[in-house]
Design a protein around this motif. Structure first.
Motif, PDB file in Angstrom:
ATOM      1  N   SER A  63      -0.461 109.002  97.571  1.00  0.00           N
ATOM      2  CA  SER A  63       0.402 110.140  97.890  1.00  0.00           C
ATOM      3  C   SER A  63       1.675 110.159  97.050  1.00  0.00           C
ATOM      4  O   SER A  63       2.356 111.192  96.989  1.00  0.00           O
ATOM      5  CB  SER A  63       0.771 110.130  99.371  1.00  0.00           C
ATOM      6  OG  SER A  63       1.527 108.983  99.673  1.00  0.00           O
ATOM      7  N   GLY A  64       1.984 109.090  96.375  1.00  0.00           N
ATOM      8  CA  GLY A  64       3.237 108.987  95.623  1.00  0.00           C
ATOM      9  C   GLY A  64       3.406 110.034  94.548  1.00  0.00           C
ATOM     10  O   GLY A  64       4.501 110.582  94.371  1.00  0.00           O
ATOM     11  N   GLY A  65       2.350 110.347  93.805  1.00  0.00           N
ATOM     12  CA  GLY A  65       2.437 111.335  92.731  1.00  0.00           C
ATOM     13  C   GLY A  65       2.858 112.698  93.235  1.00  0.00           C
ATOM     14  O   GLY A  65       3.700 113.375  92.629  1.00  0.00           O
ATOM     15  N   SER A  66       2.297 113.104  94.354  1.00  0.00           N
ATOM     16  CA  SER A  66       2.644 114.407  94.942  1.00  0.00           C
ATOM     17  C   SER A  66       4.106 114.436  95.380  1.00  0.00           C
ATOM     18  O   SER A  66       4.783 115.453  95.207  1.00  0.00           O
ATOM     19  CB  SER A  66       1.758 114.697  96.150  1.00  0.00           C
ATOM     20  OG  SER A  66       0.418 114.740  95.772  1.00  0.00           O
ATOM     21  N   VAL A  67       4.579 113.346  95.929  1.00  0.00           N
ATOM     22  CA  VAL A  67       5.970 113.280  96.381  1.00  0.00           C
ATOM     23  C   VAL A  67       6.915 113.370  95.186  1.00  0.00           C
ATOM     24  O   VAL A  67       7.909 114.107  95.215  1.00  0.00           O
ATOM     25  CB  VAL A  67       6.231 111.992  97.193  1.00  0.00           C
ATOM     26  CG1 VAL A  67       7.701 111.822  97.512  1.00  0.00           C
ATOM     27  CG2 VAL A  67       5.393 111.995  98.467  1.00  0.00           C
ATOM     28  N   VAL A  68       6.619 112.661  94.115  1.00  0.00           N
ATOM     29  CA  VAL A  68       7.465 112.701  92.917  1.00  0.00           C
ATOM     30  C   VAL A  68       7.484 114.110  92.327  1.00  0.00           C
ATOM     31  O   VAL A  68       8.545 114.629  91.964  1.00  0.00           O
ATOM     32  CB  VAL A  68       6.996 111.661  91.872  1.00  0.00           C
ATOM     33  CG1 VAL A  68       7.695 111.861  90.543  1.00  0.00           C
ATOM     34  CG2 VAL A  68       7.227 110.253  92.395  1.00  0.00           C
ATOM     35  N   LYS A  69       6.346 114.753  92.240  1.00  0.00           N
ATOM     36  CA  LYS A  69       6.295 116.126  91.720  1.00  0.00           C
ATOM     37  C   LYS A  69       7.109 117.069  92.594  1.00  0.00           C
ATOM     38  O   LYS A  69       7.843 117.928  92.089  1.00  0.00           O
ATOM     39  CB  LYS A  69       4.849 116.608  91.634  1.00  0.00           C
ATOM     40  CG  LYS A  69       4.077 115.982  90.502  1.00  0.00           C
ATOM     41  CD  LYS A  69       2.644 116.473  90.499  1.00  0.00           C
ATOM     42  CE  LYS A  69       1.840 115.732  89.449  1.00  0.00           C
ATOM     43  NZ  LYS A  69       0.426 116.115  89.467  1.00  0.00           N
ATOM     44  N   TYR A  70       7.002 116.924  93.901  1.00  0.00           N
ATOM     45  CA  TYR A  70       7.773 117.768  94.819  1.00  0.00           C
ATOM     46  C   TYR A  70       9.268 117.568  94.595  1.00  0.00           C
ATOM     47  O   TYR A  70      10.028 118.532  94.511  1.00  0.00           O
ATOM     48  CB  TYR A  70       7.404 117.451  96.275  1.00  0.00           C
ATOM     49  CG  TYR A  70       8.321 118.115  97.265  1.00  0.00           C
ATOM     50  CD1 TYR A  70       8.167 119.466  97.576  1.00  0.00           C
ATOM     51  CD2 TYR A  70       9.354 117.407  97.860  1.00  0.00           C
ATOM     52  CE1 TYR A  70       9.028 120.091  98.470  1.00  0.00           C
ATOM     53  CE2 TYR A  70      10.215 118.021  98.753  1.00  0.00           C
ATOM     54  CZ  TYR A  70      10.051 119.360  99.051  1.00  0.00           C
ATOM     55  OH  TYR A  70      10.912 119.974  99.927  1.00  0.00           O
ATOM     56  N   LEU A  71       9.698 116.304  94.499  1.00  0.00           N
ATOM     57  CA  LEU A  71      11.121 116.021  94.291  1.00  0.00           C
ATOM     58  C   LEU A  71      11.598 116.554  92.942  1.00  0.00           C
ATOM     59  O   LEU A  71      12.711 117.084  92.839  1.00  0.00           O
ATOM     60  CB  LEU A  71      11.385 114.523  94.406  1.00  0.00           C
ATOM     61  CG  LEU A  71      11.226 113.953  95.812  1.00  0.00           C
ATOM     62  CD1 LEU A  71      11.335 112.442  95.795  1.00  0.00           C
ATOM     63  CD2 LEU A  71      12.237 114.558  96.764  1.00  0.00           C
ATOM     64  N   ASP A  72      10.786 116.424  91.905  1.00  0.00           N
ATOM     65  CA  ASP A  72      11.148 116.982  90.600  1.00  0.00           C
ATOM     66  C   ASP A  72      11.377 118.487  90.706  1.00  0.00           C
ATOM     67  O   ASP A  72      12.381 119.006  90.209  1.00  0.00           O
ATOM     68  CB  ASP A  72      10.058 116.706  89.561  1.00  0.00           C
ATOM     69  CG  ASP A  72      10.090 115.294  89.019  1.00  0.00           C
ATOM     70  OD1 ASP A  72      11.090 114.581  89.261  1.00  0.00           O
ATOM     71  OD2 ASP A  72       9.118 114.910  88.347  1.00  0.00           O
TER      72      ASP A  72
END
Length: 84
Positions: A63-72
């Protein structure tokens, strides 16, 4: 020694945060590393074992990739930048 979290935590800190911290904070963090629990103690406190912890970690990684993209996207939409 293999049960210690001090070495991996120290390595992660030195690579990620230490370059941004002053001498006093780096020394405080280094002293605090001696208070880290062993891997066994941490797993017991989390009520996990090796197998269940691996399942939880894999879920976190997935799930980390999705969270990083959302924060970006959030930082860009608010014009906060992402180069900090």
């Amino acid at each position: 020694e293999n049960n210690s979290l001090k070495n991996p935590a120290s390595k992660a800190y030195s690579q990620v945060f230490a370059p941004h911290h002053g001498w006093a904070i780096r020394k405080s963090v280094a002293a605090g590393m001696y208070l880290l629990p062993t891997k066994t103690q941490l797993l017991n406190k989390l009520d996990e074992d090796e197998t269940s912890a691996k399942v939880q970690m894999q879920s976190y990684i997935n799930s980390g990739g999705s969270v990083v993209k959302y924060l970006d996207r959030l930082f860009i939409s608010r014009e906060l930048g992402i180069d900090w």
